[in-house]
Write a protein that holds these residues in place. Structure first.
Motif, PDB file in Angstrom:
ATOM      1  N   ALA A 159      29.115  -7.965  37.177  1.00 37.69           N
ATOM      2  CA  ALA A 159      28.333  -6.964  37.901  1.00 37.69           C
ATOM      3  C   ALA A 159      26.984  -6.792  37.204  1.00 37.69           C
ATOM      4  O   ALA A 159      26.743  -7.362  36.133  1.00 37.69           O
ATOM      5  CB  ALA A 159      29.083  -5.636  37.962  1.00 37.69           C
ATOM      6  N   THR A 160      26.125  -6.002  37.826  1.00 37.75           N
ATOM      7  CA  THR A 160      24.818  -5.695  37.251  1.00 37.75           C
ATOM      8  C   THR A 160      24.715  -4.203  36.991  1.00 37.75           C
ATOM      9  O   THR A 160      24.966  -3.389  37.889  1.00 37.75           O
ATOM     10  CB  THR A 160      23.676  -6.130  38.190  1.00 37.75           C
ATOM     11  N   LEU A 161      24.375  -3.847  35.764  1.00 41.05           N
ATOM     12  CA  LEU A 161      24.146  -2.450  35.402  1.00 41.05           C
ATOM     13  C   LEU A 161      22.786  -2.031  35.943  1.00 41.05           C
ATOM     14  O   LEU A 161      21.775  -2.689  35.678  1.00 41.05           O
ATOM     15  CB  LEU A 161      24.188  -2.305  33.882  1.00 41.05           C
ATOM     16  N   ARG A 162      22.746  -0.914  36.691  1.00 36.44           N
ATOM     17  CA  ARG A 162      21.499  -0.468  37.320  1.00 36.44           C
ATOM     18  C   ARG A 162      20.923   0.799  36.697  1.00 36.44           C
ATOM     19  O   ARG A 162      19.703   0.968  36.677  1.00 36.44           O
ATOM     20  CB  ARG A 162      21.729  -0.233  38.815  1.00 36.44           C
ATOM     21  N   ASP A 163      21.769   1.710  36.236  1.00 40.00           N
ATOM     22  CA  ASP A 163      21.264   2.859  35.479  1.00 40.00           C
ATOM     23  C   ASP A 163      22.377   3.391  34.589  1.00 40.00           C
ATOM     24  O   ASP A 163      23.561   3.117  34.811  1.00 40.00           O
ATOM     25  CB  ASP A 163      20.677   3.947  36.384  1.00 40.00           C
ATOM     26  N   ILE A 164      21.967   4.159  33.569  1.00 43.54           N
ATOM     27  CA  ILE A 164      22.922   4.588  32.556  1.00 43.54           C
ATOM     28  C   ILE A 164      22.447   5.889  31.913  1.00 43.54           C
ATOM     29  O   ILE A 164      21.242   6.158  31.827  1.00 43.54           O
ATOM     30  CB  ILE A 164      23.086   3.474  31.484  1.00 43.54           C
ATOM     31  N   ASN A 165      23.400   6.717  31.473  1.00 41.11           N
ATOM     32  CA  ASN A 165      23.113   7.823  30.577  1.00 41.11           C
ATOM     33  C   ASN A 165      24.302   7.960  29.632  1.00 41.11           C
ATOM     34  O   ASN A 165      25.166   7.075  29.604  1.00 41.11           O
ATOM     35  CB  ASN A 165      22.791   9.127  31.329  1.00 41.11           C
ATOM     36  N   GLN A 166      24.358   9.020  28.866  1.00 39.67           N
ATOM     37  CA  GLN A 166      25.422   9.133  27.869  1.00 39.67           C
ATOM     38  C   GLN A 166      26.807   9.278  28.494  1.00 39.67           C
ATOM     39  O   GLN A 166      27.800   8.968  27.859  1.00 39.67           O
ATOM     40  CB  GLN A 166      25.157  10.332  26.954  1.00 39.67           C
ATOM     41  N   ARG A 167      26.867   9.734  29.740  1.00 40.73           N
ATOM     42  CA  ARG A 167      28.153  10.032  30.347  1.00 40.73           C
ATOM     43  C   ARG A 167      28.625   9.019  31.376  1.00 40.73           C
ATOM     44  O   ARG A 167      29.784   9.073  31.806  1.00 40.73           O
ATOM     45  CB  ARG A 167      28.095  11.414  31.001  1.00 40.73           C
ATOM     46  N   THR A 177      41.805   3.906  34.647  1.00 40.09           N
ATOM     47  CA  THR A 177      40.945   3.478  33.548  1.00 40.09           C
ATOM     48  C   THR A 177      40.609   2.004  33.646  1.00 40.09           C
ATOM     49  O   THR A 177      41.473   1.176  33.922  1.00 40.09           O
ATOM     50  CB  THR A 177      41.620   3.761  32.194  1.00 40.09           C
ATOM     51  N   LEU A 178      39.349   1.680  33.410  1.00 37.83           N
ATOM     52  CA  LEU A 178      38.906   0.299  33.314  1.00 37.83           C
ATOM     53  C   LEU A 178      37.952   0.198  32.133  1.00 37.83           C
ATOM     54  O   LEU A 178      37.616   1.193  31.500  1.00 37.83           O
ATOM     55  CB  LEU A 178      38.247  -0.153  34.622  1.00 37.83           C
ATOM     56  N   SER A 179      37.501  -1.011  31.823  1.00 35.44           N
ATOM     57  CA  SER A 179      36.564  -1.184  30.718  1.00 35.44           C
ATOM     58  C   SER A 179      35.359  -1.981  31.185  1.00 35.44           C
ATOM     59  O   SER A 179      35.454  -2.783  32.124  1.00 35.44           O
ATOM     60  CB  SER A 179      37.231  -1.879  29.529  1.00 35.44           C
ATOM     61  N   VAL A 180      34.246  -1.730  30.542  1.00 36.51           N
ATOM     62  CA  VAL A 180      33.002  -2.431  30.871  1.00 36.51           C
ATOM     63  C   VAL A 180      32.389  -2.942  29.576  1.00 36.51           C
ATOM     64  O   VAL A 180      32.193  -2.168  28.631  1.00 36.51           O
ATOM     65  CB  VAL A 180      31.997  -1.507  31.579  1.00 36.51           C
ATOM     66  N   GLY A 215      28.364  -2.954  23.581  1.00 33.36           N
ATOM     67  CA  GLY A 215      29.789  -2.969  23.318  1.00 33.36           C
ATOM     68  C   GLY A 215      30.616  -2.708  24.559  1.00 33.36           C
ATOM     69  O   GLY A 215      30.113  -2.716  25.689  1.00 33.36           O
ATOM     70  N   THR A 216      31.898  -2.475  24.353  1.00 35.50           N
ATOM     71  CA  THR A 216      32.828  -2.227  25.451  1.00 35.50           C
ATOM     72  C   THR A 216      33.151  -0.743  25.523  1.00 35.50           C
ATOM     73  O   THR A 216      33.478  -0.115  24.513  1.00 35.50           O
ATOM     74  CB  THR A 216      34.127  -3.033  25.252  1.00 35.50           C
ATOM     75  N   VAL A 217      33.052  -0.200  26.721  1.00 31.66           N
ATOM     76  CA  VAL A 217      33.316   1.224  26.932  1.00 31.66           C
ATOM     77  C   VAL A 217      34.409   1.377  27.978  1.00 31.66           C
ATOM     78  O   VAL A 217      34.512   0.581  28.918  1.00 31.66           O
ATOM     79  CB  VAL A 217      32.040   1.966  27.378  1.00 31.66           C
ATOM     80  N   ASN A 218      35.242   2.395  27.815  1.00 28.76           N
ATOM     81  CA  ASN A 218      36.255   2.716  28.813  1.00 28.76           C
ATOM     82  C   ASN A 218      35.685   3.722  29.796  1.00 28.76           C
ATOM     83  O   ASN A 218      34.946   4.637  29.415  1.00 28.76           O
ATOM     84  CB  ASN A 218      37.504   3.280  28.149  1.00 28.76           C
ATOM     85  N   PHE A 243      32.112   7.508  31.737  1.00 25.64           N
ATOM     86  CA  PHE A 243      32.691   7.114  30.459  1.00 25.64           C
ATOM     87  C   PHE A 243      33.758   8.118  30.037  1.00 25.64           C
ATOM     88  O   PHE A 243      33.577   9.327  30.168  1.00 25.64           O
ATOM     89  CB  PHE A 243      31.615   7.038  29.383  1.00 25.64           C
ATOM     90  N   LEU A 244      34.860   7.620  29.507  1.00 28.26           N
ATOM     91  CA  LEU A 244      35.900   8.523  29.008  1.00 28.26           C
ATOM     92  C   LEU A 244      35.445   9.236  27.743  1.00 28.26           C
ATOM     93  O   LEU A 244      35.853  10.367  27.476  1.00 28.26           O
ATOM     94  CB  LEU A 244      37.188   7.737  28.755  1.00 28.26           C
ATOM     95  N   THR A 245      34.632   8.561  26.959  1.00 27.11           N
ATOM     96  CA  THR A 245      34.012   9.159  25.777  1.00 27.11           C
ATOM     97  C   THR A 245      32.505   8.965  25.883  1.00 27.11           C
ATOM     98  O   THR A 245      32.044   7.820  25.965  1.00 27.11           O
ATOM     99  CB  THR A 245      34.512   8.505  24.480  1.00 27.11           C
TER     100      THR A 245
END
Length: 212
Positions: free
Chosen positions: A138-146, A161-164, A170-173, A188-190
């Motif tokens: 996939a392509t990441l289009r936008d992001i923030n801390q959450r 739950t999935l991971s990216v 790194g890898t985030v859940n 994000f879970l965390t």
């Protein structure tokens, strides 16, 4: 009251100093996370103090006095400002027009398109989503801390739950918040650490890897 001198800024979080008597503006000490649009690109920043006339922010890039910038807080419209001073990783912003601190700190979501959320920062890089044991490009289009938004998915993601895997981050859940066509919003879970996301955003080879 807003000051162009960095040594006069307070640093204790969550304190409120009401100085409106005598015509002075209220200075609110806070720990908000915002988006700062600078001549070198946009970054996340910490807003330590804010008043009707300016703010003290911390960000990972060097800024110079007189630089034109814009500040976004909680999904509110961009606030035009200029750099009044810069010292180390801290800078003083002077707003080009006065903005009531109460409006910035407690926006009403139903008015003027405000959504009371962390600002999102654009990206364009390839990621791998692992869902039900399958890897999906996939392509990441936008992001923030959450959370983040991805598109280019060739299948529907199942709830749960999935991971990216994000290159250099790194890898985030995460969990699926919404899906439509080939796009999805993931929470994000965390939450990501401010310092980690901040460092990743200023590296264009990672953040905009699909453009190179």
């Amino acid at each position: 009251m807003y000051s162009e001198h960095p040594e006069r800024w307070k640093t204790a979080p969550t304190a409120i100093d009401d100085r409106r008597s005598g015509g002075e503006t209220r200075l609110v000490t806070t720990l908000l996370v915002g988006r700062l649009v600078t001549p070198h690109g946009d970054v996340v920043c910490r807003v330590r103090n804010i008043s009707e006339s300016g703010a003290r922010v911390e960000c990972p890039i060097a800024l110079a006095r007189g630089d034109a910038v814009q500040l976004e807080l909680r999904g509110a419209p961009l606030l035009d400002a200029e750099i009044a001073w810069s010292q180390g990783g801290a800078s003083g912003l002077r707003f080009l027009s006065q903005v009531p601190a109460e409006v910035i700190l407690k926006p009403e979501p139903c008015k003027q398109g405000w959504h009371n959320r962390l600002p999102r920062l654009d990206a364009e890089c390839g990621v791998l989503v692992t869902c039900d044991g399958r890897r999906i490009a996939a392509t990441l289009r936008d992001i923030n801390q959450r959370g983040m938004r991805v598109d280019g998915l060739n299948r529907t993601l199942t709830q749960g739950t999935l991971s990216v895997h994000i290159p250099q981050l790194g890898t985030v859940n995460a969990a699926v918040r919404w899906q439509r066509e080939d796009a999805a919003g993931l929470q994000f879970l965390t939450p990501l650490r401010f310092e980690v996301l901040s460092a990743w955003l200023i590296d264009p080879s990672s953040r905009f890897g699909r453009r190179t």
